[in-house]
Design an enzyme around this catalytic site. Structure first.
Site, PDB file in Angstrom:
ATOM      1  N   GLU A 100      35.969  37.327  39.652  1.00 34.44           N
ATOM      2  CA  GLU A 100      35.464  36.789  38.843  1.00 34.44           C
ATOM      3  C   GLU A 100      34.675  35.116  38.495  1.00 34.44           C
ATOM      4  OE1 GLU A 100      39.216  37.213  35.646  1.00 34.44           O
ATOM      5  OE2 GLU A 100      38.546  35.471  35.746  1.00 34.44           O
ATOM      6  N   GLU A 102      42.167  46.525  37.789  1.00 31.27           N
ATOM      7  CA  GLU A 102      42.831  46.365  36.824  1.00 31.27           C
ATOM      8  C   GLU A 102      43.007  46.940  35.180  1.00 31.27           C
ATOM      9  OE1 GLU A 102      41.731  41.486  38.500  1.00 31.27           O
ATOM     10  OE2 GLU A 102      42.558  42.057  36.315  1.00 31.27           O
TER      11      GLU A 102
HETATM   12  C1  XIL Z   1      46.653  37.618  34.744  1.00 34.40           C
HETATM   13  C2  XIL Z   1      48.318  38.172  34.655  1.00 34.40           C
HETATM   14  O1  XIL Z   1      48.599  39.423  34.245  1.00 34.40           O
HETATM   15  C3  XIL Z   1      49.388  37.387  34.306  1.00 34.40           C
HETATM   16  O2  XIL Z   1      50.412  37.724  34.715  1.00 34.40           O
HETATM   17  C4  XIL Z   1      48.851  36.523  34.079  1.00 34.40           C
HETATM   18  O3  XIL Z   1      49.788  35.137  33.997  1.00 34.40           O
HETATM   19  C5  XIL Z   1      47.455  35.857  34.768  1.00 34.40           C
HETATM   20  O4  XIL Z   1      46.885  36.615  35.364  1.00 34.40           O
HETATM   21  N1  XIL Z   1      41.853  38.882  35.689  1.00 34.40           N
HETATM   22  C6  XIL Z   1      42.676  38.487  36.923  1.00 34.40           C
HETATM   23  C7  XIL Z   1      44.428  38.929  36.698  1.00 34.40           C
HETATM   24  O5  XIL Z   1      41.606  39.068  37.718  1.00 34.40           O
HETATM   25  O6  XIL Z   1      44.020  38.328  38.199  1.00 34.40           O
HETATM   26  C8  XIL Z   1      44.869  38.777  35.541  1.00 34.40           C
HETATM   27  O7  XIL Z   1      45.486  38.625  35.746  1.00 34.40           O
HETATM   28  C9  XIL Z   1      44.068  39.271  34.020  1.00 34.40           C
HETATM   29  C10 XIL Z   1      42.855  38.834  34.166  1.00 34.40           C
END
Ligand code: XIL
Length: 354
Positions: free
Chosen positions: A161, A268
Site C-alpha cells: 500500500e 487478497e
Molecule cells: C487484514 C487482516 O485480514 C486482518 O486480520 C488484520 O487484523 C488486518 O489486516 N490489506 C492488506 C491486508 O494488505 O494485510 C489486510 O489484512 C487487509 C487489507
C-alpha cells in the site's frame, strides 16, 4: 549478542536456514468438497489462501485449506505488529507454524508483508537511536525476517500500500517520513534482494479497480522502480471488491497491471456483499453479481500469459473467518460458506479456470 532485534541480528539469525520447521503438522485429511473438485486441482496456476495460525488448529478448516490451496499467505502474523515485540526483539512462533503447515501439505509460502504504513510496531516508533540508526534498524528487520524464511517463502510483499488512499501520490508512513518517499521503497527491495536472492519480490496495493487515479499512480511507481533498477519481480493487486463493482473494471485492472510483463498476483481476493448493500439491490441480486465477479476475476487472470499468473489468493476461504466480518458480521465475501460448502462464486471461478 542478546536476542536478535531491531538493534542487531546475530550471524545465526542471518543464516536463518537453521530454522528447522518442526513437523508439528501431520498432513491434514483432505475432504472432497461436495461437488466441486479442490480449487488447486482445477487451476493451471497457484491458488492461495490467507490464513492465521489459529485457523490451522481447526480440523475442518485445515482440511479445506490443505485441499484447496497450493500457497498460503499469513493474514496477520508475518506483519511487523506481530513479529516485533515492544522491546524490539522478534517472535516467530505463529509464522513458523504456518510455514510448517505449508511444508507438510506441499504448499508454497508467500510472505506478507515487510513494510506497511499500518500495523507497525511501537518499537520502531520509539527506537533508541543512540544504539542503532533508523536505517540500520529498517535493514535489520528486513534481513531478520527474510533470512528466517529463506528458501521457505517463495515470494514477498516487500512494500504494501505505497500509494495514497485517494491515489494522489505517496502514502504517508513512518518509513516515508524517516527514509524518503521513494527511497524507503528502493531500500526495502535492495535489502530484500540481499537477504534472499531467490525470493520473488512484489509490490502490492488495493482499490486499483475502483480508483483509476490510484491505478495510474501505482503503475507509475512500478515504472519508476524498474527504470531505477530497483529489484522488483511482480505486482500484486489485493482486489478487495464488493458486489457493486461494475463489470469490466477487474478485467481492465488486471490487463493494465500486466503491461510490464511482470508476474501478477491477485493477492487478497474477496467480494463483499455488505459493502455493496447501500445499493437498492436485494441480497439475491448482490449474490448473483458477486458470483459474476468471481467468474470475471478468474477469466481475466486466465487471460494473462501463463508466465504472468503468479497466483490467485483468496483472503480467507470461508465466510466465517473473513476479516470483513469485523465490519459486518453478516457479510459473505468468501468462496466457501461458514460450513465449508462451495458458493456460486466458487463454482463460477472454477468453471473459468478449469
Ligand atoms: C487484514 C487482516 O485480514 C486482518 O486480520 C488484520 O487484523 C488486518 O489486516 N490489506 C492488506 C491486508 O494488505 O494485510 C489486510 O489484512 C487487509 C487489507
Amino acid at each position: 549478542m542478546g536476542q536478535d532485534s531491531l538493534y542487531g541480528i546475530s550471524r545465526r539469525g542471518l543464516l536463518g536456514a537453521s530454522l528447522a520447521l518442526a513437523a508439528c503438522h501431520p498432513p491434514a485429511r483432505s475432504q472432497p468438497v461436495a461437488d466441486l473438485p479442490p480449487l488447486k486441482s482445477l487451476a493451471p496456476f497457484p491458488v492461495g489462501a490467507a490464513v492465521q495460525a489459529v485457523h490451522l488448529t481447526d480440523p475442518a478448516l485445515a482440511a479445506l485449506i490443505a485441499s484447496n490451496a497450493s500457497q498460503l499467505t499469513p493474514e496477520w502474523e508475518m506483519k511487523m505488529e506481530y513479529i516485533v515485540r515492544d522491546d524490539g526483539t522478534f517472535r516467530f512462533d505463529a509464522p513458523d507454524a504456518i510455514a510448517a503447515f505449508a511444508r507438510a501439505n506441499g504448499q508454497r509460502l508467500f510472505g506478507h508483508t515487510l513494510v506497511w504504513y499500518a500495523q507497525t510496531s511501537p518499537a520502531f516508533e520509539r527506537l533508541d537511536e543512540r544504539r542503532v540508526t533508523f536505517a540500520d534498524a529498517y535493514r535489520n528487520y528486513i534481513h531478520a525476517v527474510m533470512s528466517r524464511y529463506r528458501g521457505i517463502a517463495t515470494g514477498w510483499d516487500v512494500v504494501n500500500e505505497p500509494i495514497a488512499e485517494n491515489g494522489d501520490g505517496w502514502r504517508d508512513s513512518l518509513w516515508s517520513r524517516r527514509l524518503g518517499d521513494f527511497d524507503h521503497i528502493a531500500l526495502a527491495y535492495r535489502h530484500a534482494r540481499e537477504a534472499d536472492p531467490q525470493a520473488a519480490l512484489f509490490i502490492n496495493d488495493y482499490n486499483l479497480e475502483w480508483i483509476p487515479q490510484k491505478r495510474t499512480s501505482f503503475l507509475r511507481l512500478v515504472e519508476r522502480m524498474l527504470n531505477a533498477g530497483v529489484p522488483l519481480d511482480g505486482v500484486g493487486t489485493q482486489t478487495h471488491i464488493d458486489a457493486g463493482l461494475s463489470p469490466g473494471e477487474l478485467t481492465r485492472t488486471i490487463r493494465d497491471l500486466a503491461q510490464f510483463g511482470l508476474p501478477v498476483h491477485v493477492s487478497e481476493f474477496d467480494v463483499s456483499i455488505s459493502r455493496a448493500s447501500n445499493l437498492l439491490s436485494h441480497r439475491a441480486e448482490l449474490e448473483r453479481a458477486q458470483a459474476a465477479l468471481y467468474g470475471e476475476a478468474a477469466e481475466a487472470f486466465m487471460a494473462l500469459p501463463a508466465r504472468q499468473r503468479y497466483a490467485f489468493t483468496f483472503w480467507g476461504l470461508r465466510d466465517g473467518e473473513s476479516w470483513l466480518r469485523r465490519e459486518d458480521a453478516s457479510d459473505t465475501p468468501a468462496p466457501f460458506d461458514a460450513e465449508g460448502r462451495p458458493k456460486p462464486g466458487a463454482r463460477a471461478w472454477a468453471e473459468r479456470v478449469g
